[in-house]
Scaffold this active site. Structure first.
Site, PDB file in Angstrom:
ATOM      1  N   SER A 206       0.805  -1.221   0.000  1.00  0.00           N
ATOM      2  CA  SER A 206       0.000   0.000   0.000  1.00  0.00           C
ATOM      3  C   SER A 206       0.838   1.271   0.000  1.00  0.00           C
ATOM      4  O   SER A 206       0.320   2.353  -0.267  1.00  0.00           O
ATOM      5  CB  SER A 206      -0.948   0.016   1.211  1.00  0.00           C
ATOM      6  OG  SER A 206      -0.225   0.122   2.417  1.00  0.00           O
TER       7      SER A 206
ATOM      8  N   LYS B  50       0.051   4.495   6.829  1.00  0.00           N
ATOM      9  CA  LYS B  50      -0.449   5.375   5.772  1.00  0.00           C
ATOM     10  C   LYS B  50       0.057   6.803   5.993  1.00  0.00           C
ATOM     11  O   LYS B  50       0.492   7.175   7.077  1.00  0.00           O
ATOM     12  CB  LYS B  50      -1.985   5.401   5.764  1.00  0.00           C
ATOM     13  CG  LYS B  50      -2.653   4.072   5.437  1.00  0.00           C
ATOM     14  CD  LYS B  50      -2.489   3.691   3.988  1.00  0.00           C
ATOM     15  CE  LYS B  50      -3.261   2.423   3.648  1.00  0.00           C
ATOM     16  NZ  LYS B  50      -2.670   1.217   4.265  1.00  0.00           N
TER      17      LYS B  50
END
Length: 201
Positions: A122, A160
């Site tokens: 990711s 993230k």
């Protein structure tokens, strides 16, 4: 040491040295692409990783602004705890046998730090690949744009880039195939900020 570098890598290294003389901040990957006339950010990242491995450039991290030349005396190592593995949408997977990793001192933050191993893709466009280790400074706050370890609903942990507004906490992946995650602010708790990363070759 330069003999082991390719012509392109030597050109990038020389450009970084010239940039240090004329500007206060080191260039970002995007700025280097423009200044060197390169089309592919991914190709540039591979050259930078080669310069990191050769000891000319500091490892890229989510905290630093740009690509920094390595300064003399930065080889000192310190031991940090490897707490487990982090993958998007799952609790941090603790290790059965906790261990310490030797980490270059310049990768750690100013506070208490630990290491996590990354699972998943990711954050690949931020240069964080599956299997990499990230050094995390333990704190409960972050600036917009920093890469954080975020705990969602007290259960799911993810790595993230964070954006915070009065009405939402938005967790941005660095992968064009994945969409940002938007939550009410109270659902997300910051557990740390990435200050560096390491990779085994």
């Amino acid at each position: 040491m330069n003999e082991a570098l390719t012509r392109r890598q030597r050109a990038i290294l020389e450009h970084l040295r010239e940039s240090r003389e004329r500007q206060a901040h080191p260039p970002t990957l995007d700025e280097l692409c423009r200044e060197l006339g390169l089309r592919s950010r991914g190709s540039l990242h591979k050259h930078i990783e080669a310069l990191v491995k050769a000891g000319h450039v500091e490892p890229l991290s989510g905290k630093q602004r740009g690509v920094r030349l390595r300064e003399p005396g930065q080889d000192e190592l310190l031991s940090l705890p490897l707490l487990g593995r982090i993958a998007a949408g799952r609790p941090i997977e603790a290790l059965e046998n906790p261990q310490d990793l030797e980490v270059p001192r310049q990768l750690r933050g100013s506070g208490r730090c630990y290491v996590l191993q990354v699972r998943g893709d990711s954050m690949i466009d931020a240069g964080i690949l599956d299997g990499d280790w990230v050094v995390v400074e333990q704190r409960d706050h972050a600036r917009d744009g920093e890469i954080v370890v975020a705990l969602i609903d007290g259960e799911e942990a993810t790595l993230k880039r964070i954006e915070q507004t009065p009405s939402a906490c938005i967790l941005h992946p660095a992968n064009p195939k994945l969409a940002p995650l938007r939550y009410a602010p109270g659902r997300v708790r910051i557990q740390g900020v990435v200050t560096g990363q390491m990779r085994a070759y």
